[in-house]
Design a protein around this motif. Sequence first.
Motif, PDB file in Angstrom:
ATOM      1  N   PRO A  48       0.802  -1.209   0.000  1.00  0.00           N
ATOM      2  CA  PRO A  48       0.000   0.000   0.000  1.00  0.00           C
ATOM      3  C   PRO A  48       0.848   1.278   0.000  1.00  0.00           C
ATOM      4  CG  PRO A  48      -0.014  -1.015   2.178  1.00  0.00           C
ATOM      5  CD  PRO A  48       0.792  -1.899   1.289  1.00  0.00           C
ATOM      6  N   ARG A  49       2.024   1.190   0.625  1.00  0.00           N
ATOM      7  CA  ARG A  49       2.819   2.405   0.753  1.00  0.00           C
ATOM      8  C   ARG A  49       3.905   2.386  -0.295  1.00  0.00           C
ATOM      9  NH1 ARG A  49       3.636   0.317   6.660  1.00  0.00           N
ATOM     10  NH2 ARG A  49       3.728  -1.505   5.342  1.00  0.00           N
ATOM     11  N   GLN A  50       4.364   3.533  -0.679  1.00  0.00           N
ATOM     12  CA  GLN A  50       5.427   3.525  -1.667  1.00  0.00           C
ATOM     13  C   GLN A  50       6.699   4.129  -1.140  1.00  0.00           C
ATOM     14  OE1 GLN A  50       6.443   2.000  -4.038  1.00  0.00           O
ATOM     15  NE2 GLN A  50       4.580   0.851  -4.385  1.00  0.00           N
ATOM     16  N   VAL A  51       7.776   3.704  -1.719  1.00  0.00           N
ATOM     17  CA  VAL A  51       9.057   4.138  -1.205  1.00  0.00           C
ATOM     18  C   VAL A  51       9.530   5.379  -1.947  1.00  0.00           C
ATOM     19  CG1 VAL A  51      11.314   3.342  -0.495  1.00  0.00           C
ATOM     20  CG2 VAL A  51       9.492   1.720  -0.849  1.00  0.00           C
ATOM     21  N   VAL A  52      10.396   5.176  -2.901  1.00  0.00           N
ATOM     22  CA  VAL A  52      11.007   6.309  -3.574  1.00  0.00           C
ATOM     23  C   VAL A  52      10.733   6.122  -5.058  1.00  0.00           C
ATOM     24  CG1 VAL A  52      13.143   7.628  -3.737  1.00  0.00           C
ATOM     25  CG2 VAL A  52      12.820   6.061  -1.848  1.00  0.00           C
ATOM     26  N   SER A  53      10.712   7.205  -5.804  1.00  0.00           N
ATOM     27  CA  SER A  53      10.262   7.095  -7.187  1.00  0.00           C
ATOM     28  C   SER A  53      11.239   6.323  -8.066  1.00  0.00           C
ATOM     29  CB  SER A  53      10.042   8.486  -7.754  1.00  0.00           C
ATOM     30  OG  SER A  53      11.254   9.199  -7.648  1.00  0.00           O
ATOM     31  N   THR A  54      12.477   6.124  -7.604  1.00  0.00           N
ATOM     32  CA  THR A  54      13.430   5.418  -8.454  1.00  0.00           C
ATOM     33  C   THR A  54      13.381   3.910  -8.243  1.00  0.00           C
ATOM     34  OG1 THR A  54      15.069   5.736  -6.753  1.00  0.00           O
ATOM     35  CG2 THR A  54      15.101   7.300  -8.571  1.00  0.00           C
ATOM     36  N   ASP A  55      12.324   3.430  -7.637  1.00  0.00           N
ATOM     37  CA  ASP A  55      12.224   2.007  -7.371  1.00  0.00           C
ATOM     38  C   ASP A  55      11.988   1.247  -8.677  1.00  0.00           C
ATOM     39  OD1 ASP A  55      11.487  -0.529  -6.598  1.00  0.00           O
ATOM     40  OD2 ASP A  55      10.702   0.211  -4.691  1.00  0.00           O
ATOM     41  N   LYS A  56      13.015   0.496  -9.089  1.00  0.00           N
ATOM     42  CA  LYS A  56      12.938  -0.187 -10.386  1.00  0.00           C
ATOM     43  C   LYS A  56      11.843  -1.245 -10.418  1.00  0.00           C
ATOM     44  CE  LYS A  56      16.936   0.660 -13.047  1.00  0.00           C
ATOM     45  NZ  LYS A  56      18.277   0.086 -12.938  1.00  0.00           N
ATOM     46  N   LEU A  57      11.595  -1.865  -9.256  1.00  0.00           N
ATOM     47  CA  LEU A  57      10.543  -2.875  -9.225  1.00  0.00           C
ATOM     48  C   LEU A  57       9.218  -2.249  -9.618  1.00  0.00           C
ATOM     49  CD1 LEU A  57      11.240  -4.949  -6.015  1.00  0.00           C
ATOM     50  CD2 LEU A  57      10.884  -5.870  -8.288  1.00  0.00           C
ATOM     51  N   GLU A  65      21.078   1.757   4.863  1.00  0.00           N
ATOM     52  CA  GLU A  65      20.731   2.776   3.869  1.00  0.00           C
ATOM     53  C   GLU A  65      21.273   2.377   2.497  1.00  0.00           C
ATOM     54  OE1 GLU A  65      18.676   5.468   4.232  1.00  0.00           O
ATOM     55  OE2 GLU A  65      18.328   4.601   6.226  1.00  0.00           O
ATOM     56  N   PHE A  66      22.425   1.734   2.506  1.00  0.00           N
ATOM     57  CA  PHE A  66      22.984   1.283   1.233  1.00  0.00           C
ATOM     58  C   PHE A  66      22.218   0.063   0.710  1.00  0.00           C
ATOM     59  CE2 PHE A  66      26.099  -1.179  -1.306  1.00  0.00           C
ATOM     60  CZ  PHE A  66      26.143  -0.298  -2.382  1.00  0.00           C
ATOM     61  N   VAL A  67      21.828  -0.819   1.609  1.00  0.00           N
ATOM     62  CA  VAL A  67      21.035  -1.983   1.198  1.00  0.00           C
ATOM     63  C   VAL A  67      19.761  -1.508   0.498  1.00  0.00           C
ATOM     64  CG1 VAL A  67      19.747  -4.003   2.016  1.00  0.00           C
ATOM     65  CG2 VAL A  67      21.958  -3.443   3.047  1.00  0.00           C
ATOM     66  N   LYS A  68      19.159  -0.480   1.073  1.00  0.00           N
ATOM     67  CA  LYS A  68      17.953   0.114   0.510  1.00  0.00           C
ATOM     68  C   LYS A  68      18.190   0.562  -0.931  1.00  0.00           C
ATOM     69  CE  LYS A  68      15.850   2.615   3.917  1.00  0.00           C
ATOM     70  NZ  LYS A  68      15.646   3.860   4.718  1.00  0.00           N
ATOM     71  N   GLU A  69      19.328   1.214  -1.118  1.00  0.00           N
ATOM     72  CA  GLU A  69      19.665   1.712  -2.452  1.00  0.00           C
ATOM     73  C   GLU A  69      19.830   0.559  -3.436  1.00  0.00           C
ATOM     74  OE1 GLU A  69      23.164   4.479  -3.464  1.00  0.00           O
ATOM     75  OE2 GLU A  69      22.538   5.019  -1.427  1.00  0.00           O
ATOM     76  N   VAL A  70      20.500  -0.496  -2.981  1.00  0.00           N
ATOM     77  CA  VAL A  70      20.710  -1.658  -3.847  1.00  0.00           C
ATOM     78  C   VAL A  70      19.363  -2.276  -4.217  1.00  0.00           C
ATOM     79  CG1 VAL A  70      21.662  -4.005  -3.948  1.00  0.00           C
ATOM     80  CG2 VAL A  70      23.012  -2.158  -2.943  1.00  0.00           C
ATOM     81  N   GLN A  71      18.494  -2.425  -3.222  1.00  0.00           N
ATOM     82  CA  GLN A  71      17.186  -3.019  -3.495  1.00  0.00           C
ATOM     83  C   GLN A  71      16.431  -2.201  -4.547  1.00  0.00           C
ATOM     84  OE1 GLN A  71      15.007  -6.027  -2.143  1.00  0.00           O
ATOM     85  NE2 GLN A  71      14.707  -5.248  -4.197  1.00  0.00           N
ATOM     86  N   GLN A  72      16.531  -0.882  -4.429  1.00  0.00           N
ATOM     87  CA  GLN A  72      15.827  -0.037  -5.398  1.00  0.00           C
ATOM     88  C   GLN A  72      16.451  -0.121  -6.779  1.00  0.00           C
ATOM     89  OE1 GLN A  72      15.601   3.921  -3.811  1.00  0.00           O
ATOM     90  NE2 GLN A  72      14.428   3.221  -2.049  1.00  0.00           N
ATOM     91  N   ALA A  73      17.760  -0.258  -6.822  1.00  0.00           N
ATOM     92  CA  ALA A  73      18.448  -0.204  -8.115  1.00  0.00           C
ATOM     93  C   ALA A  73      18.331  -1.498  -8.906  1.00  0.00           C
ATOM     94  CB  ALA A  73      19.926   0.128  -7.901  1.00  0.00           C
ATOM     95  N   ASN A 101       9.374   4.018   7.405  1.00  0.00           N
ATOM     96  CA  ASN A 101       8.401   3.490   6.468  1.00  0.00           C
ATOM     97  C   ASN A 101       8.965   3.369   5.048  1.00  0.00           C
ATOM     98  OD1 ASN A 101       5.966   2.345   5.935  1.00  0.00           O
ATOM     99  ND2 ASN A 101       4.944   4.280   5.455  1.00  0.00           N
ATOM    100  N   GLU A 102      10.252   3.126   4.953  1.00  0.00           N
ATOM    101  CA  GLU A 102      10.877   2.928   3.644  1.00  0.00           C
ATOM    102  C   GLU A 102      11.281   1.471   3.497  1.00  0.00           C
ATOM    103  OE1 GLU A 102      12.758   7.406   3.230  1.00  0.00           O
ATOM    104  OE2 GLU A 102      14.115   5.735   3.599  1.00  0.00           O
ATOM    105  N   ARG A 103      11.140   0.969   2.281  1.00  0.00           N
ATOM    106  CA  ARG A 103      11.507  -0.425   2.067  1.00  0.00           C
ATOM    107  C   ARG A 103      13.016  -0.609   2.136  1.00  0.00           C
ATOM    108  NH1 ARG A 103      10.575  -2.186  -3.580  1.00  0.00           N
ATOM    109  NH2 ARG A 103       8.430  -2.687  -3.101  1.00  0.00           N
ATOM    110  N   TYR A 155       5.064  -7.068   9.250  1.00  0.00           N
ATOM    111  CA  TYR A 155       5.802  -7.519   8.064  1.00  0.00           C
ATOM    112  C   TYR A 155       5.196  -6.968   6.787  1.00  0.00           C
ATOM    113  CZ  TYR A 155       8.287 -10.776  11.052  1.00  0.00           C
ATOM    114  OH  TYR A 155       9.080 -11.315  12.023  1.00  0.00           O
ATOM    115  N   GLU A 156       6.076  -6.449   5.962  1.00  0.00           N
ATOM    116  CA  GLU A 156       5.664  -5.954   4.657  1.00  0.00           C
ATOM    117  C   GLU A 156       5.034  -7.081   3.853  1.00  0.00           C
ATOM    118  OE1 GLU A 156       5.932  -2.892   3.643  1.00  0.00           O
ATOM    119  OE2 GLU A 156       5.152  -3.308   1.642  1.00  0.00           O
ATOM    120  N   SER A 157       5.671  -8.239   3.855  1.00  0.00           N
ATOM    121  CA  SER A 157       5.115  -9.374   3.135  1.00  0.00           C
ATOM    122  C   SER A 157       5.491 -10.678   3.821  1.00  0.00           C
ATOM    123  CB  SER A 157       5.637  -9.405   1.699  1.00  0.00           C
ATOM    124  OG  SER A 157       5.261 -10.642   1.104  1.00  0.00           O
ATOM    125  N   LEU A 158       4.488 -11.399   4.272  1.00  0.00           N
ATOM    126  CA  LEU A 158       4.748 -12.712   4.874  1.00  0.00           C
ATOM    127  C   LEU A 158       5.025 -13.742   3.781  1.00  0.00           C
ATOM    128  CD1 LEU A 158       1.869 -12.483   7.472  1.00  0.00           C
ATOM    129  CD2 LEU A 158       4.303 -12.584   8.055  1.00  0.00           C
TER     130      LEU A 158
END
Length: 611
Positions: A34-43, A319-327, A353-355, A414-417
């Motif tokens: 339901p919530r969104q992270v950052v606009s550069t989320d490739k997924l 914070e870096f893991v977050k970036e990798v996940q988005q990229a 509240n960021e992935r 949990y975001e996703s079980l």
Amino acid sequence: MWAIKLLLICIFQAQGSCEGDRCDAENSALLTIPRQVVSTDKLKEKSISTGKVPFTLAGKSIYFLVIDRFAKESGDHSYCKKQADWTFNQNRGGGYCGGTIKGIISKLEYIQGMGFDCLWITPPVQSNSFMGYDATNLFEINPHFGTKQDMKDLSQALHDKGMCLVVDIVLNHMRPLVVHGKLDLDSIVPFDSPEYYHQRGRAAGQSFEEYLKEGPPGAFNGQPDSMKLKKLVKRKSGVTCGPVNPDQTECDCMPGNSGINCPSFDPSLLVQGYLGSLGDLNHSHPFVQQQMLSFVTGLVEDYSVDAFRLDTVVYVDLEFVKEVQQAVGVEILGEATVNNLTYQAHLMRDEKNERILTGLLNFPPFYQLPTAFCGFRMGGEFGDWSTQGTWAPHGADITGLGEVMSAQLQSGEYESLDLLGNFADNHDENARVNYYCKEDQLRIKSTLTWVMLAQGVPIVYYGTEQNLLGHQPKVGGIGQDEMRESMWQSQFKEDTWQYEFLKTLNAVRKTHQIGAGASEVKSYNKDQMVFTRACNAGKREAWVFLNNKANTSLHEMTSYCPGPLPGIAGQAWYDAISGRRMDQHLIEGCLKSPDAEPKVLVLQMDQVLYS
Ligand SMILES: *[C@@H]1O[C@H](CO)[C@@H](O)[C@H](O)[C@H]1NC(C)=O
Ligand SMILES: *[C@@H]1O[C@H](CO)[C@@H](O)[C@H](O)[C@H]1NC(C)=O
Ligand SMILES: *[C@@H]1O[C@H](CO)[C@@H](O)[C@H](O)[C@H]1NC(C)=O
């Protein structure tokens, strides 16, 4: 004890194409965020630009193997269990047994024959040892395993079969920096200079080599706290830990346990401290960030990787893991050896509240699983690699698993079980399932049924189907290396009962569409557990009944409450595993099963009425 374990582990741990309706049928966990992270989320971008559901691991099942130990190209069937050399300051690595990527390609039918959707392989990049978690060159494939072309062929072959590829990556560290007693950075690609590594506590004027030889600060040592905690609990001081406490489901201080009972936890040290002698990368350095991102995105581009398994997540700057996940634009299942459910859930979505990561290996219930069905406690005292673990004096007990499972399902954190990876054993823990269940067929079946049907992504470790035992005490060996033996001596028999049983469970998942989707724990006690799973694309519920009886009790009547109400209007409940009609055993709101085999009840057309 955990810290000792970490030091050693860490030494050793030191799309997509999924074809056919079975994949379409699964709902994407990602789409329902339901919530969104950052606009550069490739997924997110991918799903918008293609209008398609991006590939998701939710609903899939995974077979996991150690590249070096799974299959050879030659017909050599001799057993192999070599250890890599991690002698302090020597670090020669090695330990290769000869398994290759081409070997894996030749066994894909064998793997798909059991019904698995995805294959997870240990890190294929060039490394110092056979396990691959100690990279020397992020941009080459380990020549012991094959070539870049072999990796492309593996990916292609999997995708041609409608299967998916999960590749293991390490962001936290490279191989040990001191080799043969000398600082050796020259051959590490691309991190060949001290500035890329953490240097916390390095004295002015101290050379980087001296700093490393003296022993840089460790990432984590919860052992003294764990001992104090256990004493407090023994004294009945009101301190709680263990499965009943969702914030501390083990009575040990592991990463993520903080507060007065575990004061040693220091998030900054977790990131900046070293895991043994492994070169701990500094992700604040722009070059490290940029190279790591190009390494990971390059794997997706070059090999059409469908998802990643990420090693030692809690030791990397999140914070870096977050970036990798988005990229990367694909899902990542992170390895976080933690027991605090709140902390675990926050590795998917943080306090802001960021992935962070889409998924995680599900360690908290794993720690309960060997006790639940087989009465085994991993590693005796947690993480003490000098012991294999022990069988509990009071035998098997499902309560802890029930506690942790219910707490996870109900937590709402949990975001996703559906993206929690469930497993019964792996390459790091102290015992394989066939060993810790003492080769008791009934108990192994109960354990595997839990893995394959609990909500999340089931992950089965190679060799389970060949009754690999991890060569524990029988042959004198103990510890992690035992869990990584070769598989080829088994000759890949497809008629073992484990092979057949896993095939049946994967078929049950597909036939009844028990993939992604909700679960509810209905009851549990010391001896048994009842839970439901959404099936038939969420339209119905399957009921799972498990107990921990030993094989000598196989033919005992086993009563579970509650059970579903008997079927109506031409429908009846069948056991999806055996195909037997069970309606006649649903009595007074309970299931009075005629035997102790695990049961998965699904509602089907009543063949008795219609025959
Ligand atoms: C990590 O790298 C940054 C940037 O180069 C540097 O300022 C910082 O001191 C380093 N941290 C550690 C703990 O070495
Ligand atoms: C569990 O983790 C949460 C989130 O990181 C933290 O606030 C809490 O104090 C932890 N609980 C324990 C008992 O360590
Ligand atoms: C039954 O369990 C025992 C261990 O308790 C084991 O030695 C034996 O092989 C098992 N037999 C079957 C058929 O599972």
